[in-house]
Design an enzyme around this catalytic site. Structure first.
Site, mmCIF file in Angstrom:
data_model
loop_
_atom_site.group_PDB
_atom_site.id
_atom_site.type_symbol
_atom_site.label_atom_id
_atom_site.label_comp_id
_atom_site.label_asym_id
_atom_site.label_seq_id
_atom_site.Cartn_x
_atom_site.Cartn_y
_atom_site.Cartn_z
ATOM 1 N N CYS A 100 0.834 -1.299 -0.380
ATOM 2 C CA CYS A 100 -0.681 -0.157 -0.096
ATOM 3 C C CYS A 100 0.426 1.408 0.230
ATOM 4 C CB CYS A 100 -0.476 -0.276 1.699
ATOM 5 S SG CYS A 100 -1.777 -1.471 1.794
ATOM 6 N N HIS A 122 -4.134 6.707 6.483
ATOM 7 C CA HIS A 122 -4.401 5.666 5.635
ATOM 8 C C HIS A 122 -5.463 4.942 5.686
ATOM 9 C CE1 HIS A 122 -2.204 2.473 3.473
ATOM 10 N NE2 HIS A 122 -2.519 1.312 4.186
ATOM 11 N N HIS A 171 -9.945 1.037 -1.524
ATOM 12 C CA HIS A 171 -8.411 0.875 -1.153
ATOM 13 C C HIS A 171 -8.009 0.173 -2.510
ATOM 14 C CE1 HIS A 171 -4.862 0.428 0.944
ATOM 15 N NE2 HIS A 171 -4.714 -0.063 1.742
#
Length: 412
Positions: free
Chosen positions: A169, A299, A333
């Site tokens: 990520c 995040h 995401h």
């Protein structure tokens, strides 16, 4: 560090294709997530037997093939990259940089997790009688983790160094660090920073196997959070050194910080050690304290452990007045593209006085305490932003924090 000027940027995701559409979604807190169904999943999952989930998918990609000159690259991830490149005059600005510096002096750093693995998956589902890929899918250039970077380099006509960063990520956030080092070392004069991630079976079933896939729209930092909602996106930025011609109001990367806590393959360090080291490094390079940050794009994966660790970090390091938000409820995401997509949200905050909200989160988890409850903003707010930070924390303890602001004066 000497700030890096962001000459141009763009992004395409489920919340909006191009900056005007994305900014409109951020202002309205409008989510691009949709329920995954047997009717829409086969486009990229390769099967109608899909789990109950919500995703941020770009449905139009199925009917938008690449132009004839790039047809050998045609697959969902390259279509996604091409769609984003067409937005916001990005290719025009890159062409000007290429003309100014020369194609060999413009580099490319692209972050992705799965690259074109969806195309390889499709090939394996169609093996011929001899166990080989079918003739139509025997394309070596697409069956490699570097495929997307090679495609973007060709599409933009670049001949400088090109690398793929794959650190889960944090991939496309860390790409900014590579760009900074290249520019500081004089390897290139401009760098295209990219993040591209398309939905694929590997992502869908991989996260389900880890027990991290939510069966409803994700709720970052919410008490009822159950996990992530996957998304797909492509985002690009062109950066170069600040010089005597840089306008004082130019958008800039002021600082970047990277750290690896090496705690666990997927879980974060319980005290957020690596995340805090990355924050410290980014602030030091920017010459700022955390009290000078107005806006933070968190995040915020909506997983129990990650949100808990990040909330504690934000509460102890940022002032109660900071506007913190989690935008994965709008976009999903987007894995390897998340770092750059969420950096774009910071750039829009600076450029348009747009402090985003946290879609689908009804309220912060009370276990995170009163300070974080004040910091996390659920609704967007129009307000000036001087300095913005973006957090990206990946599997394996790969952490990155970026700090953006305006040029404070040209440096020759």
């Amino acid at each position: 560090m000497t700030p890096l000027v962001v000459q141009a940027y763009t992004a395409s995701c489920a919340a909006g294709v191009g900056l005007p559409a994305l900014a409109a979604a951020l202002r309205a807190n409008t989510s691009g997530l949709q329920a995954l169904t047997p009717d829409n999943a086969p486009r990229w999952a390769g099967t109608s037997q899909v789990p109950t989930a919500w995703v941020g998918a770009l449905d139009a990609l199925a009917t938008q093939p690449l132009p004839t000159t790039l047809a050998d690259w045609d697959c969902r991830p390259t279509r996604l990259a091409w769609q984003a490149l067409q937005q916001d005059d990005f290719m025009t600005v890159v062409a000007a940089a290429r003309a100014r510096w020369g194609a060999a002096r413009v580099g490319l750093v692209l972050g992705t997790s799965a690259s074109t693995i969806g195309d390889s998956e499709a090939a394996y589902r169609q093996l011929d009688a001899d166990g080989a890929f079918p003739i139509g899918r025997r394309n070596p250039r697409l069956n490699t983790p570097h495929a997307l970077a090679a495609f973007v380099q060709q599409a933009l006509g670049l001949e400088g160094p090109a690398v793929t960063v794959s650190t889960a990520c944090s991939s496309s956030a860390k790409a900014f660090g590579s760009a900074r080092r290249w520019l500081q070392a004089g390897v290139v004069d401009a760098v295209v920073v990219a993040g591209v991630e398309a939905l694929s079976a590997s992502l869908l079933f991989g996260f389900r196997s880890l027990g991290l896939l939510a069966d409803a729209p994700c709720q970052p930092f919410g008490a009822a959070r159950k996990g992530i909602s996957l998304g797909e996106a492509a985002a690009f930025a062109l950066v170069q050194r600040q010089d005597a011609d840089t306008p004082a109001a130019a958008l800039c990367l002021l600082g970047d910080g990277e750290a690896n806590d090496a705690h666990h393959m997927s879980a974060p360090h319980p005290q957020g050690l690596g995340a805090e080291l990355a924050l410290n490094a980014a602030l030091a390079r920017a010459g700022l304290s955390s009290e000078q940050i107005d806006f933070v794009n968190l995040h915020g994966t909506a997983t129990p452990a990650n949100d808990e660790v990040e909330a504690a970090l934000v509460a102890r390091r940022y002032p109660p007045t900071v506007h913190a938000c989690a935008t994965k409820g709008l976009t999903g995401h987007t894995m390897g593209a998340a770092g750059l997509l969420e950096a774009v949200v910071c750039l829009l905050a600076l450029e348009q006085d747009l402090r985003a909200g946290s879609a689908h989160t009804p309220a912060p988890d009370p276990q995170f305490g009163p300070v974080f409850a004040e910091q996390l903003r659920l609704q967007p707010v129009p307000a000036p932003v001087r300095h913005a930070a973006s957090h990206s924390f990946g599997f394996g303890g790969n952490n990155c924090v970026l700090v953006f602001g305006r040029a404070t004066g040209a440096t020759a």
